[in-house]
Design a protein around this motif. Structure first.
Motif, PDB file in Angstrom:
ATOM      1  N   ASP A 134       0.822  -1.293  -0.049  1.00  0.00           N
ATOM      2  CA  ASP A 134       0.154  -0.174  -0.124  1.00  0.00           C
ATOM      3  C   ASP A 134       0.885   1.390  -0.063  1.00  0.00           C
ATOM      4  O   ASP A 134       0.439   2.254  -0.451  1.00  0.00           O
ATOM      5  N   ASN A 137       0.673   2.145  -3.480  1.00  0.00           N
ATOM      6  CA  ASN A 137      -0.527   2.391  -4.102  1.00  0.00           C
ATOM      7  C   ASN A 137      -1.592   3.410  -3.514  1.00  0.00           C
ATOM      8  O   ASN A 137      -2.293   3.856  -3.989  1.00  0.00           O
ATOM      9  N   VAL A 138      -1.114   3.819  -2.294  1.00  0.00           N
ATOM     10  CA  VAL A 138      -1.865   4.931  -1.672  1.00  0.00           C
ATOM     11  C   VAL A 138      -1.544   6.443  -2.448  1.00  0.00           C
ATOM     12  O   VAL A 138      -0.493   6.367  -2.735  1.00  0.00           O
ATOM     13  N   THR A 139      -2.490   7.270  -1.834  1.00  0.00           N
ATOM     14  CA  THR A 139      -2.200   8.598  -2.278  1.00  0.00           C
ATOM     15  C   THR A 139      -2.035   9.444  -1.122  1.00  0.00           C
ATOM     16  O   THR A 139      -3.003   9.644  -0.457  1.00  0.00           O
ATOM     17  N   TYR A 140      -0.925  10.222  -1.095  1.00  0.00           N
ATOM     18  CA  TYR A 140      -0.733  11.172   0.053  1.00  0.00           C
ATOM     19  C   TYR A 140      -0.182  12.560  -0.562  1.00  0.00           C
ATOM     20  O   TYR A 140       0.392  12.367  -1.918  1.00  0.00           O
ATOM     21  N   ASN A 141      -0.249  13.621   0.144  1.00  0.00           N
ATOM     22  CA  ASN A 141      -0.044  14.666  -0.606  1.00  0.00           C
ATOM     23  C   ASN A 141       1.361  15.000   0.165  1.00  0.00           C
ATOM     24  O   ASN A 141       1.370  15.952   0.926  1.00  0.00           O
ATOM     25  N   GLN A 145       4.730  11.505  -3.491  1.00  0.00           N
ATOM     26  CA  GLN A 145       3.585  11.259  -4.333  1.00  0.00           C
ATOM     27  C   GLN A 145       3.804  11.400  -5.860  1.00  0.00           C
ATOM     28  O   GLN A 145       3.388  10.468  -6.665  1.00  0.00           O
ATOM     29  N   SER A 146       4.923  12.110  -6.575  1.00  0.00           N
ATOM     30  CA  SER A 146       5.290  11.987  -8.011  1.00  0.00           C
ATOM     31  C   SER A 146       5.977  10.602  -8.164  1.00  0.00           C
ATOM     32  O   SER A 146       5.859   9.996  -9.190  1.00  0.00           O
ATOM     33  N   ARG A 148       5.270   7.623  -6.669  1.00  0.00           N
ATOM     34  CA  ARG A 148       4.264   6.546  -6.440  1.00  0.00           C
ATOM     35  C   ARG A 148       3.568   6.712  -7.972  1.00  0.00           C
ATOM     36  O   ARG A 148       3.175   5.909  -8.660  1.00  0.00           O
ATOM     37  N   ASP A 149       3.311   7.760  -8.384  1.00  0.00           N
ATOM     38  CA  ASP A 149       2.708   7.936  -9.602  1.00  0.00           C
ATOM     39  C   ASP A 149       3.248   7.517 -10.806  1.00  0.00           C
ATOM     40  O   ASP A 149       2.814   6.964 -11.858  1.00  0.00           O
ATOM     41  N   LYS A 152       3.526   3.954 -10.909  1.00  0.00           N
ATOM     42  CA  LYS A 152       2.274   3.222 -11.536  1.00  0.00           C
ATOM     43  C   LYS A 152       2.423   3.217 -12.935  1.00  0.00           C
ATOM     44  O   LYS A 152       1.781   2.610 -13.710  1.00  0.00           O
TER      45      LYS A 152
END
Length: 182
Positions: A134, A137-141, A145-146, A148-149, A152
């Protein structure tokens, strides 16, 4: 990272595939960094090439982006070998691969599968390694985050994970001797 058992893991994997008990990739039971650059081994019977890369973020890490790009562009499967659980420091290690994302036409390439192997995992991670996944896969601000994106976008959708327990002394001794069957 360096000294996480990547070469030993690949030697064990090669044994499982070939049933030949031989040390393909150099290993040492010391704190000394062994693999420099990328070593490879061809398994013609399986139409497979195993790549063993040096650890990231070790000594002179200025070549990490090139190393990651090369591995990314020629691999079908990338196994990221880490310890304990996935955390932001793992994401930070993958950051160089995100930097060249805009230089690769993601529509024209076959994206590799990303597989995390978490060695010597905590009991809670062993029970459900997907909770550790996770982290990706999770979205944090936050500042990660960049990354993680990008992960993906750069890899197949089915990013996977497995957690393994710490080897006992007898298993470690076999591996140090180059005996992989036990």
């Amino acid at each position: 990272k360096a000294r996480m058992g990547k070469s030993s893991f690949l030697n064990c994997l090669a044994y499982q595939l070939t049933k030949e008990n031989k040390k393909i990739f150099e290993t040492k039971g010391t704190f000394e960094h062994v693999t420099k650059g990328i070593d490879f081994y061809h398994l013609p019977k399986h139409n497979l090439i195993l790549l063993d890369s040096q650890g990231l973020d070790h000594e002179d890490s200025s070549h990490d982006p090139i190393l990651l790009l090369f591995v990314y562009l020629i691999s079908d499967i990338i196994i990221f070998n880490g310890t304990q659980q996935l955390q932001n420091d793992t994401l930070k290690l993958l950051e160089p691969i995100c930097a060249f994302m805009h230089s690769v036409d993601l529509e024209d390439i076959v994206k590799p599968h990303l597989f995390f192997r978490i060695a010597n995992a905590f009991p809670v991670v062993l029970e459900d390694p997907y909770k550790s996944l996770d982290t990706i896969n999770v979205t944090y601000n936050d500042q990660y985050q960049s990354i993680r994106d990008s992960i993906k976008l750069l890899f197949q959708d089915d990013i996977d994970i497995v957690a393994t327990e710490h080897l006992g002394k007898s298993s470690t001794a076999y591996i140090d001797e180059g005996t992989y069957k036990p």
